[in-house]
Design a protein around this motif. Structure first.
Motif, mmCIF file in Angstrom:
data_model
loop_
_atom_site.group_PDB
_atom_site.id
_atom_site.type_symbol
_atom_site.label_atom_id
_atom_site.label_comp_id
_atom_site.label_asym_id
_atom_site.label_seq_id
_atom_site.Cartn_x
_atom_site.Cartn_y
_atom_site.Cartn_z
ATOM 1 N N ASP A 78 6.970 4.396 -17.089
ATOM 2 C CA ASP A 78 5.860 3.439 -17.064
ATOM 3 C C ASP A 78 5.574 2.976 -15.637
ATOM 4 O O ASP A 78 4.409 2.800 -15.228
ATOM 5 N N TYR A 79 6.651 2.797 -14.897
ATOM 6 C CA TYR A 79 6.488 2.349 -13.508
ATOM 7 C C TYR A 79 5.747 3.380 -12.682
ATOM 8 O O TYR A 79 4.836 3.067 -11.914
ATOM 9 N N GLU A 80 6.136 4.607 -12.825
ATOM 10 C CA GLU A 80 5.478 5.664 -12.053
ATOM 11 C C GLU A 80 4.003 5.816 -12.457
ATOM 12 O O GLU A 80 3.113 6.024 -11.630
ATOM 13 N N ARG A 81 3.806 5.700 -13.801
ATOM 14 C CA ARG A 81 2.424 5.819 -14.262
ATOM 15 C C ARG A 81 1.562 4.647 -13.770
ATOM 16 O O ARG A 81 0.412 4.824 -13.351
ATOM 17 N N SER A 82 2.148 3.475 -13.799
ATOM 18 C CA SER A 82 1.419 2.303 -13.310
ATOM 19 C C SER A 82 1.198 2.374 -11.804
ATOM 20 O O SER A 82 0.183 1.905 -11.283
ATOM 21 N N LEU A 83 2.174 2.932 -11.093
ATOM 22 C CA LEU A 83 2.059 3.056 -9.642
ATOM 23 C C LEU A 83 0.881 3.960 -9.283
ATOM 24 O O LEU A 83 0.150 3.699 -8.325
ATOM 25 N N CYS A 84 0.744 5.024 -10.032
ATOM 26 C CA CYS A 84 -0.374 5.926 -9.769
ATOM 27 C C CYS A 84 -1.717 5.268 -10.156
ATOM 28 O O CYS A 84 -2.753 5.518 -9.543
ATOM 29 N N ALA A 85 -1.714 4.486 -11.231
ATOM 30 C CA ALA A 85 -2.948 3.893 -11.735
ATOM 31 C C ALA A 85 -3.391 2.708 -10.894
ATOM 32 O O ALA A 85 -4.553 2.540 -10.593
ATOM 33 N N ASN A 86 -2.461 1.893 -10.520
ATOM 34 C CA ASN A 86 -2.837 0.660 -9.828
ATOM 35 C C ASN A 86 -1.766 0.313 -8.820
ATOM 36 O O ASN A 86 -0.635 -0.022 -9.186
ATOM 37 N N ALA A 87 -2.101 0.430 -7.564
ATOM 38 C CA ALA A 87 -1.120 0.121 -6.513
ATOM 39 C C ALA A 87 -0.811 -1.357 -6.453
ATOM 40 O O ALA A 87 0.252 -1.769 -5.994
ATOM 41 N N ALA A 88 -1.758 -2.160 -6.968
ATOM 42 C CA ALA A 88 -1.538 -3.604 -6.914
ATOM 43 C C ALA A 88 -0.381 -4.064 -7.801
ATOM 44 O O ALA A 88 0.290 -5.056 -7.527
ATOM 45 N N SER A 89 -0.189 -3.304 -8.899
ATOM 46 C CA SER A 89 0.895 -3.717 -9.827
ATOM 47 C C SER A 89 2.264 -3.105 -9.460
ATOM 48 O O SER A 89 3.216 -3.148 -10.237
ATOM 49 N N LYS B 196 4.376 -3.989 -7.175
ATOM 50 C CA LYS B 196 5.427 -4.996 -6.994
ATOM 51 C C LYS B 196 5.993 -5.453 -8.327
ATOM 52 O O LYS B 196 7.217 -5.601 -8.499
ATOM 53 N N ASP B 197 5.054 -5.637 -9.309
ATOM 54 C CA ASP B 197 5.542 -6.065 -10.624
ATOM 55 C C ASP B 197 6.418 -5.003 -11.282
ATOM 56 O O ASP B 197 7.446 -5.299 -11.914
ATOM 57 N N LEU B 198 5.991 -3.747 -11.103
ATOM 58 C CA LEU B 198 6.784 -2.666 -11.690
ATOM 59 C C LEU B 198 8.191 -2.569 -11.060
ATOM 60 O O LEU B 198 9.190 -2.311 -11.735
ATOM 61 N N GLN B 199 8.204 -2.751 -9.735
ATOM 62 C CA GLN B 199 9.515 -2.719 -9.059
ATOM 63 C C GLN B 199 10.414 -3.842 -9.568
ATOM 64 O O GLN B 199 11.630 -3.655 -9.770
ATOM 65 N N GLU B 200 9.788 -5.012 -9.745
ATOM 66 C CA GLU B 200 10.586 -6.121 -10.272
ATOM 67 C C GLU B 200 11.093 -5.823 -11.686
ATOM 68 O O GLU B 200 12.239 -6.139 -12.043
ATOM 69 N N ASN B 201 10.165 -5.213 -12.477
ATOM 70 C CA ASN B 201 10.611 -4.854 -13.831
ATOM 71 C C ASN B 201 11.760 -3.836 -13.807
ATOM 72 O O ASN B 201 12.697 -3.901 -14.612
ATOM 73 N N LEU B 202 11.655 -2.908 -12.840
ATOM 74 C CA LEU B 202 12.719 -1.895 -12.720
ATOM 75 C C LEU B 202 14.042 -2.544 -12.331
ATOM 76 O O LEU B 202 15.109 -2.213 -12.870
ATOM 77 N N ILE B 203 13.959 -3.464 -11.363
ATOM 78 C CA ILE B 203 15.198 -4.155 -10.936
ATOM 79 C C ILE B 203 15.784 -4.954 -12.095
ATOM 80 O O ILE B 203 17.002 -4.983 -12.333
ATOM 81 N N SER B 204 14.859 -5.626 -12.833
ATOM 82 C CA SER B 204 15.338 -6.408 -13.979
ATOM 83 C C SER B 204 15.994 -5.496 -15.015
ATOM 84 O O SER B 204 17.014 -5.841 -15.636
ATOM 85 N N ALA B 205 15.337 -4.323 -15.211
ATOM 86 C CA ALA B 205 15.916 -3.386 -16.177
ATOM 87 C C ALA B 205 17.311 -2.920 -15.730
ATOM 88 O O ALA B 205 18.232 -2.772 -16.542
ATOM 89 N N LYS B 206 17.451 -2.668 -14.421
ATOM 90 C CA LYS B 206 18.780 -2.263 -13.920
ATOM 91 C C LYS B 206 19.810 -3.374 -14.128
ATOM 92 O O LYS B 206 20.962 -3.132 -14.513
ATOM 93 N N HIS B 207 19.384 -4.584 -13.819
ATOM 94 C CA HIS B 207 20.294 -5.712 -14.043
ATOM 95 C C HIS B 207 20.674 -5.822 -15.521
ATOM 96 O O HIS B 207 21.831 -6.111 -15.870
ATOM 97 N N GLU B 208 19.648 -5.619 -16.357
ATOM 98 C CA GLU B 208 19.910 -5.683 -17.800
ATOM 99 C C GLU B 208 20.890 -4.593 -18.225
ATOM 100 O O GLU B 208 21.791 -4.801 -19.068
ATOM 101 N N LEU B 209 20.708 -3.394 -17.590
ATOM 102 C CA LEU B 209 21.634 -2.296 -17.898
ATOM 103 C C LEU B 209 23.060 -2.650 -17.501
ATOM 104 O O LEU B 209 24.022 -2.409 -18.255
ATOM 105 N N LEU B 210 23.242 -3.233 -16.318
ATOM 106 C CA LEU B 210 24.591 -3.635 -15.879
ATOM 107 C C LEU B 210 25.174 -4.691 -16.795
ATOM 108 O O LEU B 210 26.372 -4.687 -17.126
ATOM 109 N N ARG B 211 24.270 -5.640 -17.186
ATOM 110 C CA ARG B 211 24.763 -6.700 -18.077
ATOM 111 C C ARG B 211 25.203 -6.142 -19.433
ATOM 112 O O ARG B 211 26.243 -6.522 -19.988
#
Length: 298
Positions: A220-231, A233-248
């Motif tokens: 989703d992040y990659e698809r959103s990155l291609c579709a909208n460069a403005a989002s 930052k949000d996708l990166q944050e979601n990815l980081i959150s997902a990684k944190h969630e994975l560690l948790r």
């Protein structure tokens, strides 16, 4: 021979031995008499002798008589040893241990009784009791000591058989306890293996689910990155959150695994198996101690 407590058979044995001893004694006395007669015939041919000649004759006669007496005493001692050998050999066949009191051999009262018997009863018995065959030592009466010995041997054999049967029973119990212990250990290992496989399957399933979630988020992040460069930052944050969630989640999985293992150890099945193993170990230790008491010492 009533004073000695002999029965008729033993009295005859004593008479035969005394007859043998008397014949040897008479023969030795004749030998000594012949020594004196030989001295008279060979040396006393003159009417007068000097002191040295008399001393020489007496010394020679003393040496001869001393040799004859010493030989007779030695032969008598050896003969008595052979007689004792016959008695002891017969006693050993019936597992008896004879004892003798050496001090009684110098009992003057008993010696006088033997001398009196030789003068009176011995002469009468010598006329009546004339055996035609060589006497032999007869076995003990089967109704007396021999019967007691046979009973004692039978009792000991019976007791030995009981001990052997008891030992076989203990060995069988020990083997049964070992078999039960082996079965319990095998069942415990199987149970632990099943529990471990179940835990591993649950953990693997959860990890796969998380990996799929991360892959979907990344997609989703990659698809959103291609579709909208403005989002981006949000996708990166979601990815980081997902990684944190994975560690948790992975940390929670580790804690859950430890908790599951702790709960398994507290289950009734685990406690029962552990209690059974403890009891079997105690039974085996007790049976080994009992076996050590019954084993023969080399």
């Amino acid at each position: 021979m009533a004073e000695f407590g002999f029965n008729e058979h033993h009295q005859n044995e004593v008479i035969n031995y005394m007859r043998f001893a008397r014949s040897k004694r008479v023969l030795r006395l004749k030998t000594i008499d012949s020594c004196f007669e030989e001295l008279k015939d060979s040396r006393l041919v003159e009417e007068t002798f000097t002191v040295d000649e008399v001393r020489e004759m007496l010394d020679g006669l003393q040496a001869v008589v001393r040799g004859e007496v010493e030989m007779e005493l030695i032969n008598t001692a050896h003969t008595n040893v052979l007689l004792l050998r016959q008695l002891f050999s017969q006693a050993e066949k019936f597992y008896l241990r004879l004892q003798s009191d050496i001090s009684e051999l110098e009992n003057r009262e008993l010696l006088e009784q033997v001398a009196e018997f030789e003068k009176t009863d011995f002469k009468t018995a010598d006329k009546i009791n004339q055996e035609t065959s060589k006497p032999k030592l007869a076995p003990l009466n089967e109704g007396g000591v021999s019967e007691l010995l046979n009973k004692e041997i039978a009792r000991l054999q019976e007791e030995n058989n009981k001990l052997k049967a008891r030992l076989r029973t203990l060995e069988s119990q020990a083997m049964s306890a070992l078999d039960e212990r082996t079965k319990a250990e095998r069942a415990l290992k199987d149970l632990q293996k099943v529990q471990g496989e179940q835990q591993f399957a649950a953990q693997s399933q959860e990890i796969n689910s998380l990996e799929n979630t991360v892959a979907a988020l990344k997609e989703d992040y990659e698809r959103s990155l291609c579709a909208n460069a403005a989002s981006q930052k949000d996708l990166q944050e979601n990815l980081i959150s997902a990684k944190h969630e994975l560690l948790r989640v992975q940390e929670q999985l580790a804690l859950a695994e430890k908790e599951l293992e702790k709960k398994f150890q507290q289950t009734a099945a685990y406690r029962n198996m552990k209690e059974i193993l403890t009891k079997k170990n105690e039974q085996i230790k007790e049976i080994r101690k009992r076996l050590q008491r019954y084993e023969p010492s080399e």
